[in-house]
Design a protein around this motif. Structure first.
Motif, PDB file in Angstrom:
ATOM      1  N   THR A 110       1.872   6.663  -7.030  1.00 46.12           N
ATOM      2  CA  THR A 110       0.941   7.760  -7.308  1.00 46.12           C
ATOM      3  C   THR A 110       1.650   9.104  -7.188  1.00 46.12           C
ATOM      4  N   CYS A 111       2.491   9.224  -6.153  1.00 50.51           N
ATOM      5  CA  CYS A 111       3.279  10.450  -5.984  1.00 50.51           C
ATOM      6  C   CYS A 111       4.154  10.705  -7.200  1.00 50.51           C
ATOM      7  N   ASN A 112       4.759   9.654  -7.711  1.00 52.20           N
ATOM      8  CA  ASN A 112       5.632   9.792  -8.870  1.00 52.20           C
ATOM      9  C   ASN A 112       4.851  10.288 -10.089  1.00 52.20           C
ATOM     10  N   ASP A 113       3.638   9.792 -10.244  1.00 58.62           N
ATOM     11  CA  ASP A 113       2.783  10.248 -11.354  1.00 58.62           C
ATOM     12  C   ASP A 113       2.452  11.734 -11.204  1.00 58.62           C
ATOM     13  N   TYR A 114       2.051  12.134  -9.992  1.00 54.74           N
ATOM     14  CA  TYR A 114       1.735  13.542  -9.737  1.00 54.74           C
ATOM     15  C   TYR A 114       2.960  14.420  -9.959  1.00 54.74           C
ATOM     16  N   PHE A 172      13.541   2.543   0.495  1.00 53.90           N
ATOM     17  CA  PHE A 172      13.096   1.959   1.761  1.00 53.90           C
ATOM     18  C   PHE A 172      12.164   0.777   1.523  1.00 53.90           C
ATOM     19  N   THR A 173      11.266   0.890   0.555  1.00 56.45           N
ATOM     20  CA  THR A 173      10.336  -0.211   0.296  1.00 56.45           C
ATOM     21  C   THR A 173      11.055  -1.449  -0.229  1.00 56.45           C
ATOM     22  N   MET A 174      12.273  -1.255  -0.739  1.00 61.21           N
ATOM     23  CA  MET A 174      13.011  -2.390  -1.294  1.00 61.21           C
ATOM     24  C   MET A 174      13.962  -3.037  -0.295  1.00 61.21           C
ATOM     25  N   ASN A 175      14.465  -2.253   0.681  1.00 59.66           N
ATOM     26  CA  ASN A 175      15.450  -2.848   1.587  1.00 59.66           C
ATOM     27  C   ASN A 175      15.136  -2.652   3.071  1.00 59.66           C
ATOM     28  N   TYR A 176      14.035  -1.982   3.394  1.00 60.33           N
ATOM     29  CA  TYR A 176      13.589  -1.797   4.779  1.00 60.33           C
ATOM     30  C   TYR A 176      14.629  -1.087   5.645  1.00 60.33           C
ATOM     31  N   SER A 181       0.826  -1.194   0.000  1.00 59.67           N
ATOM     32  CA  SER A 181       0.000   0.000   0.000  1.00 59.67           C
ATOM     33  C   SER A 181       0.872   1.261   0.000  1.00 59.67           C
ATOM     34  N   PHE A 182       1.947   1.230   0.762  1.00 52.20           N
ATOM     35  CA  PHE A 182       2.865   2.366   0.808  1.00 52.20           C
ATOM     36  C   PHE A 182       3.555   2.545  -0.546  1.00 52.20           C
ATOM     37  N   ALA A 183       3.935   1.439  -1.174  1.00 45.28           N
ATOM     38  CA  ALA A 183       4.574   1.506  -2.494  1.00 45.28           C
ATOM     39  C   ALA A 183       3.609   2.073  -3.538  1.00 45.28           C
TER      40      ALA A 183
END
Length: 229
Positions: A150-154, A195-199, A143-145
């Motif tokens: 979405t942020c990247n699109d905006y 962060f979403t990839m390596n925590y 969900s965070f990813a």
């Protein structure tokens, strides 16, 4: 040259000493002064340095990056981008299309970008709070990813919008602030995606700090608009 050298202080300087050094040098090189030492490029470098080490939180991040020898991080590369941005918008100030009024630019460029920036920055705290329940939960992380996607699109929409029309001369400072703000947002998204990839919490904290700076730049753009109006 690192940020301490730019401000002519040592790495052990207090925040008050850094503030005093910035004020002294800014006064010396300010382009609006009547001094022979006025220098736009030096002011750009001073602003970039003070923005980082003038704030205790971002200074700690910067110091850690320096200790790790990561000289190609966003703190360093952004100074180069800021210099390019300042020159770009000064050029626009000189060559702006007289057909574009500041009311039109505010309506078609500024307000849509502000809307997109707020949709990126405002949900971050809530998104992190939800994720903190269990950062290792796959559904929460997904969900965070999704939020970051979405942020990247905006962010891309906002960049395209800013580049679509030259700013009128009286809004050159506003345009430059938006440019810096969007640069930070792009950097922040990248840190948070790491962060979403390596925590690794370092990326999370760095991303939060960059977003905080982006919010400050956004606020400065709004204040500049009000001063013009």
């Amino acid at each position: 040259m690192n940020h301490y050298q730019t401000l002519q202080v040592n790495s052990q300087a207090t925040q008050q000493e850094i503030k005093q050094a910035y004020r002294r040098l800014a006064k010396q090189f300010h382009p609006d002064s009547q001094r022979e030492t006025k220098n736009c490029d030096r002011i750009i470098a001073l602003n970039a340095a003070y923005e980082i080490i003038g704030n205790s939180k971002s200074r700690r991040l910067y110091d850690r990056q320096q200790q790790l020898g990561q000289t190609n991080d966003f703190f360093v590369s952004r100074q180069t981008r800021n210099a390019a941005a300042q020159k770009q918008y000064q050029q626009r100030k000189a060559n702006a299309n007289p057909e574009i009024t500041y009311q039109q630019w505010l309506r078609e460029i500024y307000h849509p970008i502000c809307f997109l920036v707020e949709k990126i920055l405002q949900p971050l705290e809530m998104e992190i709070e939800e994720l903190s329940a269990d950062p290792f939960d796959d559904d929460l992380m997904e969900s965070f990813a999704t939020y970051l996607d979405t942020c990247n699109d905006y962010w891309q929409q906002a960049q395209q919008k800013l580049a679509s029309k030259p700013n009128p001369p009286q809004l050159a400072g506003v345009a430059a602030n938006l440019y810096y703000c969007l640069n930070h947002i792009g950097d922040g998204i990248k840190e948070l995606q790491w962060f979403t990839m390596n925590y690794n919490d370092q990326y999370l904290h760095t991303g939060q700090e960059i977003f905080r700076i982006a919010g400050k730049l956004h606020l400065q753009a709004q204040e500049r608009v009000h001063s013009v109006l």
